[in-house]
Design an enzyme around this catalytic site. Sequence first.
Site, mmCIF file in Angstrom:
data_model
loop_
_atom_site.group_PDB
_atom_site.id
_atom_site.type_symbol
_atom_site.label_atom_id
_atom_site.label_comp_id
_atom_site.label_asym_id
_atom_site.label_seq_id
_atom_site.Cartn_x
_atom_site.Cartn_y
_atom_site.Cartn_z
ATOM 1 N N LYS A 110 33.401 37.518 35.677
ATOM 2 C CA LYS A 110 32.271 37.892 34.732
ATOM 3 C C LYS A 110 32.469 37.724 33.471
ATOM 4 C CE LYS A 110 32.862 42.186 36.731
ATOM 5 N NZ LYS A 110 33.857 41.796 37.485
ATOM 6 N N ASP A 162 36.499 41.074 39.482
ATOM 7 C CA ASP A 162 37.335 39.959 39.056
ATOM 8 C C ASP A 162 36.532 38.609 39.510
ATOM 9 O OD1 ASP A 162 39.091 41.564 38.004
ATOM 10 O OD2 ASP A 162 40.085 41.748 39.989
ATOM 11 N N GLY A 206 39.033 44.298 33.688
ATOM 12 C CA GLY A 206 39.704 43.421 32.823
ATOM 13 C C GLY A 206 39.055 41.875 32.791
ATOM 14 N N HIS A 207 38.202 41.799 31.835
ATOM 15 C CA HIS A 207 37.324 40.682 31.424
ATOM 16 C C HIS A 207 38.010 39.515 30.805
ATOM 17 C CE1 HIS A 207 33.542 43.399 32.816
ATOM 18 N NE2 HIS A 207 34.562 43.335 33.795
ATOM 19 N N GLN A 254 33.719 45.976 37.468
ATOM 20 C CA GLN A 254 33.842 45.846 39.140
ATOM 21 C C GLN A 254 32.924 45.068 39.601
ATOM 22 O OE1 GLN A 254 33.797 49.250 37.117
ATOM 23 N NE2 GLN A 254 36.129 48.520 36.669
HETATM 24 P P1 GDP Z 1 36.253 39.543 35.571
HETATM 25 O O1 GDP Z 1 37.122 40.682 35.742
HETATM 26 O O2 GDP Z 1 35.094 39.509 36.502
HETATM 27 O O3 GDP Z 1 35.878 39.072 34.140
HETATM 28 O O4 GDP Z 1 37.007 38.403 36.223
HETATM 29 P P2 GDP Z 1 38.871 38.417 35.540
HETATM 30 O O5 GDP Z 1 38.941 37.848 33.993
HETATM 31 O O6 GDP Z 1 39.285 39.726 35.873
HETATM 32 O O7 GDP Z 1 39.312 37.231 36.419
HETATM 33 C C1 GDP Z 1 39.031 36.152 36.557
HETATM 34 C C2 GDP Z 1 40.174 34.989 36.270
HETATM 35 O O8 GDP Z 1 39.509 33.696 36.625
HETATM 36 C C3 GDP Z 1 40.393 34.931 34.829
HETATM 37 O O9 GDP Z 1 41.803 34.584 34.756
HETATM 38 C C4 GDP Z 1 39.815 33.792 34.060
HETATM 39 O O10 GDP Z 1 40.323 33.177 33.204
HETATM 40 C C5 GDP Z 1 39.722 32.777 35.636
HETATM 41 N N1 GDP Z 1 38.467 32.035 35.621
HETATM 42 C C6 GDP Z 1 37.213 32.500 35.329
HETATM 43 N N2 GDP Z 1 36.471 31.156 35.988
HETATM 44 C C7 GDP Z 1 37.280 30.307 36.507
HETATM 45 C C8 GDP Z 1 37.010 29.092 37.193
HETATM 46 O O11 GDP Z 1 35.959 28.714 37.228
HETATM 47 N N3 GDP Z 1 38.075 28.549 37.567
HETATM 48 C C9 GDP Z 1 39.461 29.011 37.405
HETATM 49 N N4 GDP Z 1 40.216 28.147 37.868
HETATM 50 N N5 GDP Z 1 39.715 30.003 36.691
HETATM 51 C C10 GDP Z 1 38.495 30.813 36.450
HETATM 52 P P1 IMO Z 2 36.651 44.209 36.746
HETATM 53 O O1 IMO Z 2 35.809 44.729 35.840
HETATM 54 C C1 IMO Z 2 38.888 44.481 40.792
HETATM 55 C C2 IMO Z 2 39.402 48.459 42.024
HETATM 56 C C3 IMO Z 2 40.816 48.990 42.099
HETATM 57 C C4 IMO Z 2 40.981 49.991 43.205
HETATM 58 C C5 IMO Z 2 39.574 50.412 43.229
HETATM 59 C C6 IMO Z 2 39.503 51.997 42.504
HETATM 60 O O2 IMO Z 2 37.856 43.466 36.068
HETATM 61 O O3 IMO Z 2 36.152 43.063 37.830
HETATM 62 P P2 IMO Z 2 39.880 52.615 39.886
HETATM 63 O O4 IMO Z 2 40.987 52.569 39.011
HETATM 64 O O5 IMO Z 2 38.467 52.154 39.541
HETATM 65 O O6 IMO Z 2 39.542 54.172 40.388
HETATM 66 O O7 IMO Z 2 40.153 51.870 41.221
HETATM 67 O O8 IMO Z 2 38.873 49.830 42.485
HETATM 68 N N1 IMO Z 2 39.311 47.957 40.701
HETATM 69 C C7 IMO Z 2 38.946 46.765 40.356
HETATM 70 N N2 IMO Z 2 39.276 45.487 41.151
HETATM 71 N N3 IMO Z 2 38.510 44.143 39.447
HETATM 72 C C8 IMO Z 2 38.065 45.428 38.491
HETATM 73 O O9 IMO Z 2 37.290 45.379 37.485
HETATM 74 C C9 IMO Z 2 38.460 46.638 39.250
HETATM 75 N N4 IMO Z 2 38.287 48.080 38.677
HETATM 76 C C10 IMO Z 2 38.655 48.671 39.888
HETATM 77 O O10 IMO Z 2 41.804 47.984 42.314
HETATM 78 O O11 IMO Z 2 40.941 48.988 44.495
HETATM 79 MG MG MG Z 3 38.888 41.565 35.825
#
Ligand code: GDP
Ligand code: IMO
Ligand code: MG
Length: 427
Positions: free
Chosen positions: A18, A15, A42-43, A225
């Site tokens: 990415k 998270d 979840g991207h 991840q």
């Molecule tokens: P990922 O799994 O690495 O793609 O990240 P996620 O999408 O799960 O979580 C990142 C969250 O931060 C999402 O809700 C994005 O919309 C938000 N986000 C990304 N970059 C920024 C930033 O620079 N500032 C803020 N405030 N939110 C951001």
């Molecule tokens: P993205 O790609 C954050 C965490 C889960 C748990 C551990 C194992 O959005 O960054 P799993 O279901 O993979 O067996 O869970 O890894 N986890 C993540 N945490 N972002 C993710 O993906 C994750 N995918 C798995 O919360 O701690």
């Molecule tokens: Mg994510």
Amino acid sequence: MAYEVAVLTGLQWGDEGKGKIVDALSNGMDATVRYQGGPNAGHTVVVGNVKTVLHHLPTGILHSGVVCVIGNGVVLDPQSLLEEIRMLEQSGIEVGARLRISRAAHVILPWHRELDQLNEAAKGDSFIGTTGRGIGPTYSHKYARTGLRFGQLAETATLRERLQTQLAEVNRLLTRVHQIEPLQEDLIEQVLEQAELLRPFSCDTFTLLHNMMRAGKNILLEGAQGALLDIDHGTYPYVTSSNPTSGGACVGAGLPPGVVGRVIGVLKAYNTRVGEGPFPTEFSDVDFARNFQEQAGEYGATTGRLRRCGWFDGPLARFACRLNGTTELALTKLDVLDDMAEIQFCSSYRQEDTLYDCFPPSELAGDHRPEPVYETLPGWQSSTRAARTFSELPDAARRYVARIEEICETPVKLLSVGPGREELIRR
Ligand code: GDP
Ligand code: IMO
Ligand code: MG
């Protein structure tokens, strides 16, 4: 022939943002490739008022003309993948003609989700806090060499029998070990229907990607991840079941290490974690943490769970950069720190009077846990969200970025100052 293969990977516990960074890099790319993980990811990409969360599909899918590959290292859930494709096509994004799925990717079956939850329950207090998407059980079947590969969904003569064999094995486990009712065979009918719909995407992605490289095309490998969740190098057993790191990218896409020219590490300006496991710099003050989570919007994009939050962890970030061979950094969510008067920055760990500026997360599981040592850095207390060049950032924000570059031994090339596509600084 000139071509570029770049790997983009998370450097923390996932998270990191990415999705947003892949979106920013997708314009110059001919293909984006997911190489490990599955719908545990979840991207998020935010364009105007529209927020899209991708679980299986590479983020390049939002850019027309980019070929999107689900590589051999991925585990995919037919039902949720079909929903994701439908959701995008309903919003006018054409997926069908651009999606290619490796025949060697493994399939998450309905019972894998069931097993994920049962395994968690069986662990009692030491549960991992998985996403419940069946990731661990599917990789277990893969490595036990009893899994179902995506290509086998097309082998109609034997598919039903293969599914029956696996279900019978799972049912023996459910009834004898977990002492619960067996699962019904009608689950198999659902999988057979889904197989029919997904079959057109089946592809020899090795040949596709190698031909693209030879034709001088640019390829971006999109990690899910992050390094600290890596099965080998992360905070085991509180990890995922794959290798998100750059080494895993080569294995999971079928490309040799020598072709990778760029490794882009994505870091948040602070740390977060969803699920259980060690987190040395986690905020200890409950009210402060709660406020921060709310203001930063730290809710999981896949499960909606609240993310644990803490200060930037330098020794783990330096470890993740060295492990991945990171050539550049993308730093996200700098704006979240805008209001802070002071920022704590963990620059080393102390363990038995020794200071470490680089620390392997797998060592955090032992009895002698290190203590984070903090530097106090001044905050900037002004909004960074409108900044589009590095020089527009306040001095203290630039110093904070410089401190991260120093500990990571890597330059920050992209800086994100808000969730929106345009809230980005390129250097
Ligand atoms: P990922 O799994 O690495 O793609 O990240 P996620 O999408 O799960 O979580 C990142 C969250 O931060 C999402 O809700 C994005 O919309 C938000 N986000 C990304 N970059 C920024 C930033 O620079 N500032 C803020 N405030 N939110 C951001
Ligand atoms: P993205 O790609 C954050 C965490 C889960 C748990 C551990 C194992 O959005 O960054 P799993 O279901 O993979 O067996 O869970 O890894 N986890 C993540 N945490 N972002 C993710 O993906 C994750 N995918 C798995 O919360 O701690
Ligand atoms: Mg994510």
